[in-house]
Design a protein around this motif. Structure first.
Motif, short mmCIF file in Angstrom:
data_model
loop_
_atom_site.label_atom_id
_atom_site.label_comp_id
_atom_site.label_asym_id
_atom_site.label_seq_id
_atom_site.Cartn_x
_atom_site.Cartn_y
_atom_site.Cartn_z
N ASP A 178 0.81 -1.22 0.00
CA ASP A 178 0.00 0.00 0.00
C ASP A 178 0.84 1.27 0.00
OD1 ASP A 178 -2.29 -1.48 -0.07
OD2 ASP A 178 -2.81 -1.21 2.05
N GLN A 179 2.00 1.23 0.63
CA GLN A 179 2.87 2.40 0.65
C GLN A 179 3.35 2.74 -0.76
OE1 GLN A 179 6.28 2.09 3.24
NE2 GLN A 179 7.05 4.12 2.69
N MET B 190 3.26 6.15 -5.45
CA MET B 190 3.27 6.24 -6.91
C MET B 190 2.01 6.91 -7.44
SD MET B 190 5.16 2.80 -8.26
CE MET B 190 5.20 3.45 -9.92
N THR B 191 0.89 6.73 -6.77
CA THR B 191 -0.33 7.44 -7.18
C THR B 191 -0.14 8.94 -7.02
OG1 THR B 191 -1.73 5.56 -6.58
CG2 THR B 191 -2.80 7.70 -6.76
N GLN B 192 0.45 9.35 -5.89
CA GLN B 192 0.69 10.77 -5.67
C GLN B 192 1.66 11.33 -6.70
OE1 GLN B 192 -0.78 12.85 -3.11
NE2 GLN B 192 0.05 14.33 -4.57
N LEU B 193 2.75 10.61 -6.94
CA LEU B 193 3.80 11.10 -7.83
C LEU B 193 3.35 11.17 -9.29
CD1 LEU B 193 6.76 11.90 -8.36
CD2 LEU B 193 7.33 9.47 -8.38
N HIS B 194 2.66 10.13 -9.75
CA HIS B 194 2.35 10.03 -11.18
C HIS B 194 0.97 10.54 -11.56
CE1 HIS B 194 5.88 7.52 -12.30
NE2 HIS B 194 5.76 7.06 -11.08
N VAL B 195 0.03 10.56 -10.61
CA VAL B 195 -1.34 10.92 -10.94
C VAL B 195 -1.78 12.20 -10.22
CG1 VAL B 195 -3.75 10.16 -11.02
CG2 VAL B 195 -1.89 8.49 -11.36
N ALA B 196 -1.79 12.17 -8.88
CA ALA B 196 -2.33 13.31 -8.13
C ALA B 196 -1.49 14.57 -8.31
CB ALA B 196 -2.45 12.94 -6.65
N SER B 197 -0.17 14.47 -8.13
CA SER B 197 0.67 15.68 -8.21
C SER B 197 0.65 16.33 -9.59
CB SER B 197 2.11 15.36 -7.78
OG SER B 197 2.19 15.22 -6.37
N PRO B 198 0.78 15.58 -10.70
CA PRO B 198 0.66 16.24 -12.01
C PRO B 198 -0.68 16.95 -12.19
CG PRO B 198 1.64 14.08 -12.28
CD PRO B 198 1.18 14.17 -10.84
N PHE B 199 -1.76 16.30 -11.72
CA PHE B 199 -3.09 16.93 -11.82
C PHE B 199 -3.13 18.21 -10.98
CE2 PHE B 199 -7.30 17.78 -10.22
CZ PHE B 199 -8.11 17.65 -11.33
#
Length: 240
Positions: A98-99, A104-113
């Motif tokens: 889960d970590q 990776m969700t934050q780095l690749h999806v949430a942060s770019p958005f």
């Protein structure tokens, strides 16, 4: 001539570095984002001294929920964005805890958005602004042992296609580059046998060079691509 500014996230890596150098040739002043590799950014800034441009380094961890705010707060004039930050995780789906999923969700999806959302007003006030996201061949084709990486890179491709439609009437173009195997630190762990097999699998018989991604980014950001938006350009030697 009006100064044109471009933000390059992940500028300390092999592809980010090549893109920064190419955009400097194109007369962009640069915001250079990095996380941990300050040495690489310092070396890049020294190399950029030969260009008559302004260079502003920005440190931020885009793997954290508030990392994008540190970048957005330091950006003023802006005409182009290259979303290039990322890392991979190699392992079975059952090994992806889960970590890793959250980071990776934050780095690749949430942060770019989130970063793009904060920067859109500045891009809207610019003339012919453009966004390029560096995704991956695995976001198109999928890869065993890189299931979650493939998933987040596929999300980036969908982000490009959706945002391009939302921004078209504001004269902001949004495109993606999906590199195949590129000669960067990500391939350093390959054995000679694995590297030979990789070259054999690619129709052109070799891995790509960072400059080949940089040249594509330069084209997509330029007026030569004035009627191109919402596209994912595969730069992979025919691999996919």
């Amino acid at each position: 001539m009006e100064k044109r500014f471009a933000l390059v996230t992940g500028a300390s890596g092999g592809i980010g570095r090549a893109i920064a150098l190419k955009l400097a040739e194109d007369h962009y002043s640069l915001y250079l984002h990095y996380n941990q590799n300050k040495k690489s950014i310092t070396e890049l800034m020294n190399e950029l001294e030969r260009f008559d441009i302004e260079v502003i380094p920005i440190q931020a961890d885009l793997g954290k929920p508030d990392g994008y705010k540190q970048i957005a707060a330091q950006i003023f004039s802006l005409h182009a964005v290259v979303l290039n930050s990322g890392n991979s995780f190699y392992g079975l789906m059952s090994d992806t805890n889960d970590q890793i999923v959250q980071q990776m969700t934050q780095l690749h999806v949430a942060s770019p958005f989130q970063l793009t959302r904060e920067l859109l007003p500045k891009l809207m006030s610019a003339n012919n602004a453009s966004i390029v996201a560096v995704t991956s061949i695995w976001g198109q084709a999928g890869a065993a042992c890189e299931v979650f990486y493939s998933m987040v890179k596929g999300s980036q491709n969908a982000f490009v296609k959706a945002l391009s439609k939302e921004c078209a009437l504001n004269n902001i173009r949004v495109n993606g580059i999906a590199p195949g195997a590129i000669s960067t630190a990500m391939l350093d762990g390959f054995t000679e046998e694995e590297f030979d097999q990789l070259n054999e699998d690619i129709p052109m018989g070799r891995v790509g060079k960072p400059i080949e991604i940089a040249e594509t980014a330069s084209f997509l950001l330029s007026s030569k691509a004035s009627y191109i938006t919402g596209q994912i350009v595969g730069v992979n030697g025919g691999w996919y």
